[in-house]
Design a protein around this motif. Sequence first.
Motif, mmCIF file in Angstrom:
data_model
loop_
_atom_site.group_PDB
_atom_site.id
_atom_site.type_symbol
_atom_site.label_atom_id
_atom_site.label_comp_id
_atom_site.label_asym_id
_atom_site.label_seq_id
_atom_site.Cartn_x
_atom_site.Cartn_y
_atom_site.Cartn_z
ATOM 1 N N ASN A 105 0.844 -1.188 0.000
ATOM 2 C CA ASN A 105 0.000 0.000 0.000
ATOM 3 C C ASN A 105 0.885 1.245 0.000
ATOM 4 O O ASN A 105 2.103 1.147 -0.156
ATOM 5 C CB ASN A 105 -0.976 -0.021 1.191
ATOM 6 C CG ASN A 105 -0.268 -0.049 2.530
ATOM 7 O OD1 ASN A 105 0.834 0.472 2.675
ATOM 8 N ND2 ASN A 105 -0.908 -0.659 3.518
ATOM 9 N N PHE A 165 -5.346 8.017 0.242
ATOM 10 C CA PHE A 165 -5.772 6.686 0.692
ATOM 11 C C PHE A 165 -4.559 5.767 0.755
ATOM 12 O O PHE A 165 -4.397 4.862 -0.053
ATOM 13 C CB PHE A 165 -6.837 6.120 -0.249
ATOM 14 C CG PHE A 165 -7.990 7.066 -0.469
ATOM 15 C CD1 PHE A 165 -8.972 7.194 0.501
ATOM 16 C CD2 PHE A 165 -8.083 7.831 -1.621
ATOM 17 C CE1 PHE A 165 -10.030 8.064 0.316
ATOM 18 C CE2 PHE A 165 -9.135 8.698 -1.816
ATOM 19 C CZ PHE A 165 -10.117 8.823 -0.840
ATOM 20 N N ARG A 169 -3.776 3.409 2.787
ATOM 21 C CA ARG A 169 -4.005 2.021 3.208
ATOM 22 C C ARG A 169 -4.576 1.155 2.075
ATOM 23 O O ARG A 169 -4.672 -0.056 2.212
ATOM 24 C CB ARG A 169 -4.937 1.984 4.419
ATOM 25 C CG ARG A 169 -4.320 2.635 5.642
ATOM 26 C CD ARG A 169 -5.121 2.298 6.880
ATOM 27 N NE ARG A 169 -4.683 3.051 8.022
ATOM 28 C CZ ARG A 169 -3.704 2.672 8.820
ATOM 29 N NH1 ARG A 169 -3.056 1.573 8.588
ATOM 30 N NH2 ARG A 169 -3.365 3.414 9.861
ATOM 31 N N GLU A 170 -4.939 1.768 0.951
ATOM 32 C CA GLU A 170 -5.466 1.007 -0.195
ATOM 33 C C GLU A 170 -4.326 0.235 -0.861
ATOM 34 O O GLU A 170 -3.204 0.727 -0.972
ATOM 35 C CB GLU A 170 -6.103 1.946 -1.224
ATOM 36 C CG GLU A 170 -7.389 2.575 -0.764
ATOM 37 C CD GLU A 170 -8.514 1.581 -0.641
ATOM 38 O OE1 GLU A 170 -8.599 0.654 -1.489
ATOM 39 O OE2 GLU A 170 -9.310 1.722 0.301
ATOM 40 N N HIS A 171 -4.627 -0.950 -1.334
ATOM 41 C CA HIS A 171 -3.629 -1.773 -2.020
ATOM 42 C C HIS A 171 -3.223 -1.111 -3.333
ATOM 43 O O HIS A 171 -4.066 -0.544 -4.037
ATOM 44 C CB HIS A 171 -4.177 -3.176 -2.306
ATOM 45 C CG HIS A 171 -4.383 -3.985 -1.052
ATOM 46 N ND1 HIS A 171 -3.342 -4.500 -0.325
ATOM 47 C CD2 HIS A 171 -5.518 -4.350 -0.404
ATOM 48 C CE1 HIS A 171 -3.810 -5.156 0.721
ATOM 49 N NE2 HIS A 171 -5.144 -5.074 0.693
ATOM 50 N N GLU A 194 -5.830 5.632 -6.535
ATOM 51 C CA GLU A 194 -6.447 6.950 -6.723
ATOM 52 C C GLU A 194 -5.870 7.698 -7.919
ATOM 53 O O GLU A 194 -6.446 8.666 -8.385
ATOM 54 C CB GLU A 194 -6.306 7.800 -5.455
ATOM 55 C CG GLU A 194 -4.875 8.081 -5.056
ATOM 56 C CD GLU A 194 -4.771 8.661 -3.658
ATOM 57 O OE1 GLU A 194 -4.726 9.891 -3.555
ATOM 58 O OE2 GLU A 194 -4.766 7.871 -2.700
#
Length: 178
Positions: A2, A31, A33-35, A70
């Motif tokens: 991440n 973001f 923590r998003e993979h 993103e």
Amino acid sequence: MNGNSVLNLKDGESLTYKNYYEKRHGIELQFVREHLLKGRHIFPVQNHLHKYKKRKEQELSNGFVELPPELCSIIMSPVSVSTCYSFSFASAIMHRIESLLIASSLKKMHLDYCKQNDIATTKIPTVKVLEAITTKKCQEKFDLESLEALGDSFVKYATCQQVFKVHQDKHEGILSIK
């Protein structure tokens, strides 16, 4: 992986993906923590209408890069990558067809104008007409420069024939001067 995962750069420096994008691109990831998404180059898009000088360029690797979601737009398409690659040649193919049609039209106009040369003109291939109207600036593999040598040779031959007919009794040195 991440946005908080560590990225090892080529120069030996280690940064988190978040710090890397902020430092290198001025993008603050929201973001973290998003993979991350794995992405790779599909194929390089190039203009096939122009020839490229062969130079040593770093090949695009088939390796993957990790991208924050993103920053990505994912488009699911029913069209395969190989089909997209095939379509990248469409403009070059259409250009060549258009050029051949113009050359064919010019050849037909010449046939209509010069009725006495019908037999000689019909033997001229349309590709040679295209070559005769293609300049060097078009950056094609063929151009009118190659026909220039043929034309010059023909003019020299015709001139020599005429000089010899007019001055048959003269010495070869005088024929060369004339």
